[in-house]
Enzyme design. Sequence first.
Site, PDB file in Angstrom:
ATOM      1  N   LYS A  52       0.838  -1.210   0.000  1.00 13.12           N
ATOM      2  CA  LYS A  52       0.000   0.000   0.000  1.00 13.12           C
ATOM      3  C   LYS A  52       0.871   1.258   0.000  1.00 13.12           C
ATOM      4  O   LYS A  52       0.626   2.192  -0.767  1.00 13.12           O
ATOM      5  CB  LYS A  52      -0.950  -0.023   1.213  1.00 13.12           C
ATOM      6  CG  LYS A  52      -2.009  -1.130   1.106  1.00 13.12           C
ATOM      7  CD  LYS A  52      -2.789  -1.346   2.404  1.00 13.12           C
ATOM      8  CE  LYS A  52      -3.688  -2.578   2.272  1.00 13.12           C
ATOM      9  NZ  LYS A  52      -4.441  -2.906   3.507  1.00 13.12           N
ATOM     10  N   GLN A  96      -4.509  -1.580   9.691  1.00 15.72           N
ATOM     11  CA  GLN A  96      -4.345  -2.920   9.139  1.00 15.72           C
ATOM     12  C   GLN A  96      -4.854  -3.967  10.123  1.00 15.72           C
ATOM     13  O   GLN A  96      -4.504  -3.950  11.303  1.00 15.72           O
ATOM     14  CB  GLN A  96      -2.865  -3.177   8.788  1.00 15.72           C
ATOM     15  CG  GLN A  96      -2.619  -4.458   8.014  1.00 15.72           C
ATOM     16  CD  GLN A  96      -3.265  -4.475   6.622  1.00 15.72           C
ATOM     17  OE1 GLN A  96      -3.435  -3.434   5.990  1.00 15.72           O
ATOM     18  NE2 GLN A  96      -3.659  -5.645   6.154  1.00 15.72           N
ATOM     19  N   ASP A 119     -10.891   2.410   3.907  1.00 16.87           N
ATOM     20  CA  ASP A 119     -11.059   0.950   3.847  1.00 16.87           C
ATOM     21  C   ASP A 119     -12.538   0.572   3.764  1.00 16.87           C
ATOM     22  O   ASP A 119     -12.864  -0.588   3.496  1.00 16.87           O
ATOM     23  CB  ASP A 119     -10.449   0.303   5.102  1.00 16.87           C
ATOM     24  CG  ASP A 119      -9.178  -0.475   4.799  1.00 16.87           C
ATOM     25  OD1 ASP A 119      -8.973  -0.845   3.624  1.00 16.87           O
ATOM     26  OD2 ASP A 119      -8.402  -0.717   5.737  1.00 16.87           O
TER      27      ASP A 119
HETATM   28  N1  GUN Z   1      -6.562  -7.238   6.489  1.00 15.98           N
HETATM   29  C1  GUN Z   1      -6.870  -8.057   5.463  1.00 15.98           C
HETATM   30  N2  GUN Z   1      -7.367  -7.340   4.428  1.00 15.98           N
HETATM   31  C2  GUN Z   1      -7.386  -6.047   4.833  1.00 15.98           C
HETATM   32  C3  GUN Z   1      -7.783  -4.833   4.204  1.00 15.98           C
HETATM   33  O1  GUN Z   1      -8.255  -4.782   3.063  1.00 15.98           O
HETATM   34  N3  GUN Z   1      -7.626  -3.708   4.942  1.00 15.98           N
HETATM   35  C4  GUN Z   1      -7.132  -3.736   6.207  1.00 15.98           C
HETATM   36  N4  GUN Z   1      -7.041  -2.580   6.867  1.00 15.98           N
HETATM   37  N5  GUN Z   1      -6.752  -4.843   6.812  1.00 15.98           N
HETATM   38  C5  GUN Z   1      -6.878  -5.995   6.119  1.00 15.98           C
END
Ligand code: GUN
Length: 296
Positions: A52, A96, A119
Site C-alpha cells: 500500500k 491494518q 477501507d
Molecule cells: N486485512 C486483510 N485485508 C485487509 C484490508 O483490506 N484492509 C485492512 N485494513 N486490513 C486488512
Amino acid sequence: MQILDGSFVSAHIKEQIKQDVINWQAAGGKKPHLAAILVGNNPASEAYVGHKVKSCAELGFESTLLRFNTDITEAQLIDEVKKLNENDDVDGILVQLPLPEHISGDAVILAIDPAKDVDGFHPISQGKMMLGQPTFLPATPYGIMLMLEHYGLDVAGKHCVVIGRSNIVGTPMTILLSRNTNPGNATVTLTHSRTKNLAEITRQADIIVAAIGKPKFVTADMVKDGAVVIDVGINRIADATKKSGSRLVGDVDYEGVAPKCSHITPVPGGVGPMTICGLMKNTLLAARQKASVAAE
Ligand code: GUN
C-alpha cells in the site's frame, strides 16, 4: 479459459489514478495523503501494508506509516486514530487488520472519521453501502467489481455464490453483486462454514467468489463447466521445493478448477492487486471530498 489478470488490470487502473492525481494537482489540489496504522509485525500484514505504501509513492500520493508494538492498549490506539482524524493534512486512514487480541477491531474502526474511512469498514460506510448510497466501498469487494467491469463480465441475472461471510469481503460482496448497478443485478447466495451441501450449491453457480480463508478449499467437483471463479484467498502453505520453504495459494485448487472455468483469477496476481486499486481510488475520492467541503 481466460485468466483474470489482476496485475495487468491494476497497472492499467493505477495509470489512470496517477493521471487523475496529476490533473488534480494541476487544478490546485494537494497530494492525497494516506495514513496507515500497523500494530506488531505479522509478516502478511507487513507485506500488505508495504504494498500500500509503495503504491502511494508510485501514484503520487503521500503516505504515513505509523507502527506500534503489540503492547499498545486499545485506548492508546484509539487516541492515535483520533490524532489522524484531526490532522487536516491526512485524507485517508487505514488500520491494518487483524489487531492483537486485547484490542477490539470494531472499537478502533468506530473511532475513524467516516470521511477518512478509505477501507470502507466503518459502520457508517457499510450502512451507506447497504442502502446503495455513495460511500467508500471496502477495498477488496470494490477491486473485484472493478475487475468484473474491466473484463466486461456480465453478472446481471447470473447466480453468484459467495463462500465466506466476513465483514470485509464475503458479506459486502453479496451486496455489491446484487444491487441495481452495472456490474450488479446478480442473484446471490451467501454460503459459509455451516452451509450444508455446499458443493451442491456451488455447482449451480455461474460465478463463485471464494473468500473462506482455507487453502485450496474449492475443488473441481464443486464447480460447473464454464463458471467464473474469483479467488480471494491468500494462504501460505509449506513447499519444500521453494527456497523460502513455502508458497502462496488461494482458496481455490487452481490446477484442478482452472480447466473447467470460463474465467479464473490466479493467486498471486488476481484479486490482491485489485484491492490496492480500490484503496487508492477511495483515498483520491476522500481527498477530493475533503477539498470540496473545505471550499464550501
Ligand atoms: N486485512 C486483510 N485485508 C485487509 C484490508 O483490506 N484492509 C485492512 N485494513 N486490513 C486488512
